[in-house]
Design a protein around this motif. Structure first.
Motif, short mmCIF file in Angstrom:
data_model
loop_
_atom_site.label_atom_id
_atom_site.label_comp_id
_atom_site.label_asym_id
_atom_site.label_seq_id
_atom_site.Cartn_x
_atom_site.Cartn_y
_atom_site.Cartn_z
N MET A 106 -17.44 -9.84 12.92
CA MET A 106 -18.76 -9.21 13.04
C MET A 106 -18.78 -7.89 12.29
O MET A 106 -19.70 -7.61 11.52
N GLU A 107 -17.72 -7.09 12.48
CA GLU A 107 -17.67 -5.79 11.80
C GLU A 107 -17.66 -5.97 10.28
O GLU A 107 -18.39 -5.29 9.56
N MET A 108 -16.84 -6.92 9.81
CA MET A 108 -16.74 -7.11 8.36
C MET A 108 -18.05 -7.62 7.77
O MET A 108 -18.49 -7.17 6.71
N CYS A 109 -18.69 -8.58 8.44
CA CYS A 109 -19.94 -9.15 7.91
C CYS A 109 -21.10 -8.15 8.03
O CYS A 109 -21.97 -8.12 7.16
N LEU A 110 -21.11 -7.36 9.09
CA LEU A 110 -22.23 -6.42 9.27
C LEU A 110 -22.10 -5.17 8.41
O LEU A 110 -23.10 -4.61 7.96
N SER A 111 -20.85 -4.73 8.18
CA SER A 111 -20.67 -3.46 7.46
C SER A 111 -20.22 -3.67 6.02
O SER A 111 -20.32 -2.76 5.20
N GLY A 112 -19.67 -4.85 5.71
CA GLY A 112 -19.14 -5.09 4.36
C GLY A 112 -17.78 -4.47 4.14
O GLY A 112 -17.29 -4.44 3.01
N ARG A 113 -17.13 -3.99 5.22
CA ARG A 113 -15.80 -3.37 5.08
C ARG A 113 -14.76 -4.39 4.58
O ARG A 113 -14.79 -5.54 5.00
N PHE A 114 -13.86 -3.94 3.69
CA PHE A 114 -12.80 -4.82 3.20
C PHE A 114 -11.58 -4.74 4.14
O PHE A 114 -11.33 -3.71 4.77
N MET A 115 -10.81 -5.81 4.16
CA MET A 115 -9.59 -5.87 4.96
C MET A 115 -8.42 -5.97 3.99
O MET A 115 -8.47 -6.78 3.06
N ASP A 116 -7.38 -5.17 4.17
CA ASP A 116 -6.24 -5.30 3.25
C ASP A 116 -5.30 -6.41 3.72
O ASP A 116 -5.51 -7.01 4.78
N ALA A 117 -4.26 -6.65 2.93
CA ALA A 117 -3.38 -7.80 3.20
C ALA A 117 -2.72 -7.69 4.58
O ALA A 117 -2.63 -8.68 5.31
N GLU A 118 -2.27 -6.48 4.93
CA GLU A 118 -1.56 -6.33 6.21
C GLU A 118 -2.47 -6.61 7.38
O GLU A 118 -2.09 -7.27 8.35
N GLU A 119 -3.70 -6.08 7.29
CA GLU A 119 -4.65 -6.34 8.37
C GLU A 119 -4.98 -7.84 8.44
O GLU A 119 -5.08 -8.42 9.52
N ALA A 120 -5.09 -8.44 7.26
CA ALA A 120 -5.43 -9.87 7.22
C ALA A 120 -4.31 -10.71 7.83
O ALA A 120 -4.56 -11.71 8.51
N GLU A 121 -3.07 -10.29 7.61
CA GLU A 121 -1.96 -11.04 8.20
C GLU A 121 -1.94 -10.84 9.73
O GLU A 121 -1.78 -11.80 10.49
N ARG A 122 -2.12 -9.59 10.16
CA ARG A 122 -2.14 -9.32 11.61
C ARG A 122 -3.23 -10.12 12.30
O ARG A 122 -3.07 -10.61 13.41
N ALA A 123 -4.38 -10.25 11.60
CA ALA A 123 -5.53 -10.91 12.21
C ALA A 123 -5.44 -12.44 12.14
O ALA A 123 -6.26 -13.14 12.72
#
Ligand code: CO8
Length: 257
Positions: free
Chosen positions: A156-173
């Motif tokens: 929701m946060e990424m789609c609503l704000s357009g914030r990017f996620m880096d590789a480490e966050e993407a792996e954790r998630a």
């Protein structure tokens, strides 16, 4: 017919497709998708290919749908032509498809990566659904697949704000299976693909179908489906070979590739 927006090569039993529109950070145009679908069809039909890797450049897997092309759309045309549906071809490929993502995977680029079976990320990968900043809704699974992969709050946060996620966050998630140095990304992904391509192809396809069931049905139905697939494994000569090889302390030589 030659390709202009992608490069296509084979490495043993692995089909490697590289998105190749560097001047537009691999923005996904109609022409690019027409070529990508053609390459996928070719590898899917080729008995010498057991696994497919889809990648981009070190700077960008794909920076989204081609905004310049898309800016000309109007509702009636997009609706009549069911725009985007033909771009989901990769979700219907029955052989495994690995996304090797380096640099930007934004909008349709992130969605295309999520349509693959799993994502290996370079340590410089950046994922995002910035459609909201362009005044549109994600159109190829951004609100749906991302939510299933990373959960409601982050999606929701990424789609609503357009914030990017880096590789480490993407792996954790849980969006990517693992991170490797960007310079080694394609080699690592091809190595994994080689390993998969040496297995029994019908069994690999059954596993893929079973894991995908987890996203489409209840736990009871999913485990029942998996059980039937497990039973069906015993109708293949590769089950016999795999178990015999273990008992005889040797590597299996699967026939159905
Ligand atoms: N479409 C068209 N051209 C693009 C795109 C794009 N999505 N992204 C980058 N480019 C072009 C730029 O216009 C530029 O071209 P030129 O040199 O001719 O001006 C060139 O690529 C290099 O880009 P930048 O100069 O902007 O490079 P930077 O390093 O400064 O910035 C960014 C990189 C941050 C990635 C930036 O280019 C950017 O923000 N791009 C757009 C990202 C975006 O909004 N993507 C979402 C698009 S909408 C979408 O994907 C809808 C999905 C629909 C379904 C898809 C089905 C799979």
């Amino acid at each position: 017919m030659a390709y202009e927006n992608i490069r296509v090569e084979t490495r043993g039993r692995v089909g490697l497709i590289t998105l190749d529109r560097p001047s537009a950070l691999n923005a996904l145009s109609n022409a690019l998708f027409e070529e990508l679908n053609r390459a996928l069809d070719t590898f899917e039909a080729d008995d010498k290919i057991g696994c497919i890797v889809l990648t981009g450049s070190e700077k960008a897997f794909a920076a989204g749908a081609d905004i310049k092309e898309m800016s000309e759309f109007d509702f009636a045309e997009a609706y009549k032509r069911d725009h985007i549906t033909p771009w989901e071809r990769v979700t219907r490929v029955r052989k495994p498809v690995i996304a090797a993502v380096s640099g930007y995977a934004l909008g349709g680029g992130c969605e295309l990566a999520m349509m693959c079976d799993f994502i290996i990320a370079g340590d410089n990968a950046k994922f995002g659904q910035p459609e909201v900043t362009l005044g549109v809704v994600p159109g190829a699974g951004g609100t749906q697949r991302l939510t299933r992969f990373v959960g409601k709050s982050k999606a929701m946060e990424m789609c609503l704000s357009g914030r990017f996620m880096d590789a480490e966050e993407a792996e954790r998630a849980g969006l990517v299976s693992r991170i490797v140095p960007a310079a080694d990304l394609v080699e690592e992904a091809v190595n994994v693909a080689h390993k998969i391509a040496e297995m029994s192809l019908p069994i690999v396809m059954m596993i893929k179908e079973s894991v995908n069931r987890a996203y489409e049905t209840t736990l009871a139905e999913g485990t029942r489906f998996e059980r039937r697939m497990f039973h069906a494994s015993f109708a293949t000569e590769d089950q016999n070979e795999g178990m015999r090889a273990f008992i005889e302390k040797r590597s299996p030589q699967f026939k159905n590739k």
